[in-house]
Write a protein that holds these residues in place. Sequence first.
Motif, PDB file in Angstrom:
ATOM      1  N   CYS A  86     -18.928 -10.212  20.942  1.00 12.26           N
ATOM      2  CA  CYS A  86     -17.733  -9.410  20.668  1.00 12.26           C
ATOM      3  C   CYS A  86     -16.619 -10.239  20.053  1.00 12.26           C
ATOM      4  O   CYS A  86     -15.896  -9.759  19.175  1.00 12.26           O
ATOM      5  N   VAL A  87     -16.465 -11.505  20.480  1.00 15.70           N
ATOM      6  CA  VAL A  87     -15.466 -12.380  19.851  1.00 15.70           C
ATOM      7  C   VAL A  87     -15.777 -12.550  18.368  1.00 15.70           C
ATOM      8  O   VAL A  87     -14.882 -12.448  17.513  1.00 15.70           O
ATOM      9  N   ILE A  88     -17.037 -12.813  18.064  1.00 11.42           N
ATOM     10  CA  ILE A  88     -17.431 -12.986  16.658  1.00 11.42           C
ATOM     11  C   ILE A  88     -17.183 -11.701  15.874  1.00 11.42           C
ATOM     12  O   ILE A  88     -16.668 -11.724  14.741  1.00 11.42           O
ATOM     13  N   LEU A  89     -17.509 -10.553  16.479  1.00  9.97           N
ATOM     14  CA  LEU A  89     -17.335  -9.268  15.806  1.00  9.97           C
ATOM     15  C   LEU A  89     -15.878  -8.997  15.490  1.00  9.97           C
ATOM     16  O   LEU A  89     -15.519  -8.681  14.346  1.00  9.97           O
ATOM     17  N   TRP A  90     -14.974  -9.128  16.509  1.00  6.95           N
ATOM     18  CA  TRP A  90     -13.587  -8.772  16.221  1.00  6.95           C
ATOM     19  C   TRP A  90     -12.921  -9.808  15.320  1.00  6.95           C
ATOM     20  O   TRP A  90     -11.995  -9.475  14.571  1.00  6.95           O
ATOM     21  N   SER A  91     -13.402 -11.061  15.357  1.00 10.22           N
ATOM     22  CA  SER A  91     -12.837 -12.078  14.469  1.00 10.22           C
ATOM     23  C   SER A  91     -13.212 -11.796  13.017  1.00 10.22           C
ATOM     24  O   SER A  91     -12.384 -11.935  12.107  1.00 10.22           O
ATOM     25  N   ILE A  92     -14.460 -11.404  12.791  1.00 16.65           N
ATOM     26  CA  ILE A  92     -14.884 -11.032  11.430  1.00 16.65           C
ATOM     27  C   ILE A  92     -14.102  -9.809  10.963  1.00 16.65           C
ATOM     28  O   ILE A  92     -13.658  -9.725   9.802  1.00 16.65           O
ATOM     29  N   ALA A  93     -13.902  -8.840  11.870  1.00 15.47           N
ATOM     30  CA  ALA A  93     -13.136  -7.650  11.515  1.00 15.47           C
ATOM     31  C   ALA A  93     -11.695  -8.006  11.172  1.00 15.47           C
ATOM     32  O   ALA A  93     -11.094  -7.420  10.257  1.00 15.47           O
ATOM     33  N   GLY A 115      -5.576   3.749  15.519  1.00 16.27           N
ATOM     34  CA  GLY A 115      -6.584   3.081  14.696  1.00 16.27           C
ATOM     35  C   GLY A 115      -7.251   1.933  15.410  1.00 16.27           C
ATOM     36  O   GLY A 115      -8.409   1.604  15.138  1.00 16.27           O
ATOM     37  N   PHE A 116      -6.532   1.297  16.311  1.00 17.32           N
ATOM     38  CA  PHE A 116      -7.125   0.236  17.125  1.00 17.32           C
ATOM     39  C   PHE A 116      -7.665   0.784  18.438  1.00 17.32           C
ATOM     40  O   PHE A 116      -8.752   0.426  18.893  1.00 17.32           O
ATOM     41  N   VAL A 117      -6.909   1.677  19.052  1.00 15.58           N
ATOM     42  CA  VAL A 117      -7.192   2.099  20.423  1.00 15.58           C
ATOM     43  C   VAL A 117      -8.412   3.011  20.542  1.00 15.58           C
ATOM     44  O   VAL A 117      -9.076   3.027  21.572  1.00 15.58           O
ATOM     45  N   VAL A 130      -8.176  -3.022   0.652  1.00 15.94           N
ATOM     46  CA  VAL A 130      -7.627  -2.622  -0.650  1.00 15.94           C
ATOM     47  C   VAL A 130      -6.759  -1.375  -0.540  1.00 15.94           C
ATOM     48  O   VAL A 130      -6.253  -0.884  -1.545  1.00 15.94           O
ATOM     49  N   GLY A 131      -6.581  -0.868   0.663  1.00 20.71           N
ATOM     50  CA  GLY A 131      -5.761   0.316   0.860  1.00 20.71           C
ATOM     51  C   GLY A 131      -5.756   0.724   2.321  1.00 20.71           C
ATOM     52  O   GLY A 131      -6.319   0.039   3.193  1.00 20.71           O
ATOM     53  N   PHE A 132      -5.126   1.857   2.590  1.00 22.26           N
ATOM     54  CA  PHE A 132      -4.977   2.321   3.967  1.00 22.26           C
ATOM     55  C   PHE A 132      -6.321   2.553   4.647  1.00 22.26           C
ATOM     56  O   PHE A 132      -6.534   2.128   5.782  1.00 22.26           O
ATOM     57  N   VAL A 133      -7.263   3.191   3.964  1.00 20.78           N
ATOM     58  CA  VAL A 133      -8.534   3.559   4.589  1.00 20.78           C
ATOM     59  C   VAL A 133      -9.338   2.323   4.954  1.00 20.78           C
ATOM     60  O   VAL A 133      -9.871   2.217   6.068  1.00 20.78           O
ATOM     61  N   THR A 134      -9.443   1.354   4.049  1.00 27.03           N
ATOM     62  CA  THR A 134     -10.235   0.157   4.342  1.00 27.03           C
ATOM     63  C   THR A 134      -9.586  -0.676   5.446  1.00 27.03           C
ATOM     64  O   THR A 134     -10.275  -1.266   6.280  1.00 27.03           O
ATOM     65  N   LEU A 135      -8.262  -0.710   5.480  1.00 23.45           N
ATOM     66  CA  LEU A 135      -7.582  -1.436   6.555  1.00 23.45           C
ATOM     67  C   LEU A 135      -7.780  -0.717   7.891  1.00 23.45           C
ATOM     68  O   LEU A 135      -7.973  -1.361   8.926  1.00 23.45           O
ATOM     69  N   LEU A 136      -7.766   0.609   7.864  1.00 25.12           N
ATOM     70  CA  LEU A 136      -8.005   1.383   9.081  1.00 25.12           C
ATOM     71  C   LEU A 136      -9.417   1.126   9.617  1.00 25.12           C
ATOM     72  O   LEU A 136      -9.606   0.950  10.832  1.00 25.12           O
ATOM     73  N   LEU A 137     -10.405   1.091   8.738  1.00 25.11           N
ATOM     74  CA  LEU A 137     -11.776   0.830   9.173  1.00 25.11           C
ATOM     75  C   LEU A 137     -11.906  -0.557   9.798  1.00 25.11           C
ATOM     76  O   LEU A 137     -12.600  -0.735  10.802  1.00 25.11           O
ATOM     77  N   PHE A 172       0.812  -1.220   0.000  1.00 24.24           N
ATOM     78  CA  PHE A 172       0.000   0.000   0.000  1.00 24.24           C
ATOM     79  C   PHE A 172       0.848   1.273   0.000  1.00 24.24           C
ATOM     80  O   PHE A 172       0.294   2.378   0.077  1.00 24.24           O
ATOM     81  N   ASN A 173       2.188   1.121  -0.103  1.00 25.64           N
ATOM     82  CA  ASN A 173       3.101   2.281  -0.097  1.00 25.64           C
ATOM     83  C   ASN A 173       2.843   3.188   1.112  1.00 25.64           C
ATOM     84  O   ASN A 173       2.663   4.402   0.970  1.00 25.64           O
ATOM     85  N   LEU A 174       2.822   2.600   2.287  1.00 20.14           N
ATOM     86  CA  LEU A 174       2.532   3.352   3.501  1.00 20.14           C
ATOM     87  C   LEU A 174       3.800   3.959   4.085  1.00 20.14           C
ATOM     88  O   LEU A 174       4.882   3.386   3.993  1.00 20.14           O
TER      89      LEU A 174
END
Length: 462
Positions: free
Chosen positions: A94-101, A66-68, A109-116, A52-54
């Motif tokens: 919550c386990v199911i939610l963070w595992s899906i995330a 982004g996580f905190v 596909v890029g910085f923004v989608t990975l951040l979300l 992603f050329n970050l």
Amino acid sequence: MASAAPATNTGESYGTPGYRAYVLGSLTLIYTLNFVDRILISVVGRPIIEEFNLSNFQFGILTGIGFVLFYTSLGIPIARLSERVSRVRIIGVCVILWSIATILCGFAVGFVTLLLARLAVGVGEAGCTPPANSLISDYFTAATRPMALGIYAMGVMLGGVLAQLGGGAILNLFTWREAFIYIGAPGVLIGIILLMTVKEPPRGYSDPPQAKPAEKATLREAMGQVSRSKTFWYIALGMSLATFGGYGLTSFKSLYIQYTFGLTPGDAAIQYMAPISLSGAIGAPLAGYLIQRFSPRFNLAAVWVPAVGFLLSAPLLALGFLAESLPVMFAAFLLAGVFQYFYIGASYSVVQTVVDQRTRATAIAILLFIINLIGYGGGPPILGALADSISVMRLEALGLGSELTAACSPNDANLSAALQENCLDAKAYGIRWACVVGSAVFLLAGLIYFWASRYYMAEKML
């Protein structure tokens, strides 16, 4: 599963010994996954950065704020919610939610989608520890809770090591995307199994029959008590600095090893980062032993031991980043990891002794909010920005400022072999000196702990 009846205060453990062991094992496994999914991005960081050329700053956002952001802000509300609704349901969902995330991170596909996706991981993981601690307290009597909670806390160590081993192994066979998918997927199944097999115990079931809830302090009273304690605020500042340096260095340590010594991400994780992560697990219990050993002779041992740990870890960390030899670097990081984590258990203990029993939970919640938001959230992006700035200065000194940026990729096929080599050199140089600066933060943390000791005995309530 539906919530059970109101608290019965039997003074007995809930369920059979075998079932309690199953519940504790399940919660420990979930806490381990919590840390695996949290740390994995640092393990697979290099291929993400290059695809992603970050910049290092952007990568720091992904590993830090982004996580905190949601993880910290939702922690207290979810803890309050767990006092009113089924804790098993909260944890399972919550386990199911963070595992899906986590799985979705593999489809970014890029910085923004990975951040979300990372923000969503933080939302899910906020619902793990508060309800889990509450569940354990109702399954186990007061006499057996310390051991049960100690087993649960092993998830921190196990998660760090397994993230390195699992992520590194997958990287050696597949790509970073499969690492997120394969490591995130089991959590969905584990969350479903938890919802189907773990019972919600009555609240207070294992408390003694004569136990009465402590008189609750108002939020104003709790805040007033915390705000008046100089010890609390100096410890909070010292812990924030330690967390700032700790998470900042963790985000870039593997990258530094790869850039400087030519290791692949998988090999760096398995051969070096996993043992370094394991060394940190020695520090907390060792500090507890030293405090217990020296407290009869030195009243301030609970503050002095972590202070000394900081002062010892800082030069060792700096030595690791300045070492030209891989064995010297490895030995320095291993030893630093032990001293670096002297502060964790000791600091929580100190904070709980300078407030009364009615406000201890609030004091710890405030402390966690401060150190996570400032330290965990700020450390990686700030050190990343510093690394970028130093890399740019390096490139400019080489006369390459117009041809390369801090976000350059050493594997970019569009660059000549000479430019690829200069890019790698600048990135390694930037991270090295940014992390040396980050190491120095522990010296300041140590001095602040010594300063806190001036007020500790006067404010101590136990």
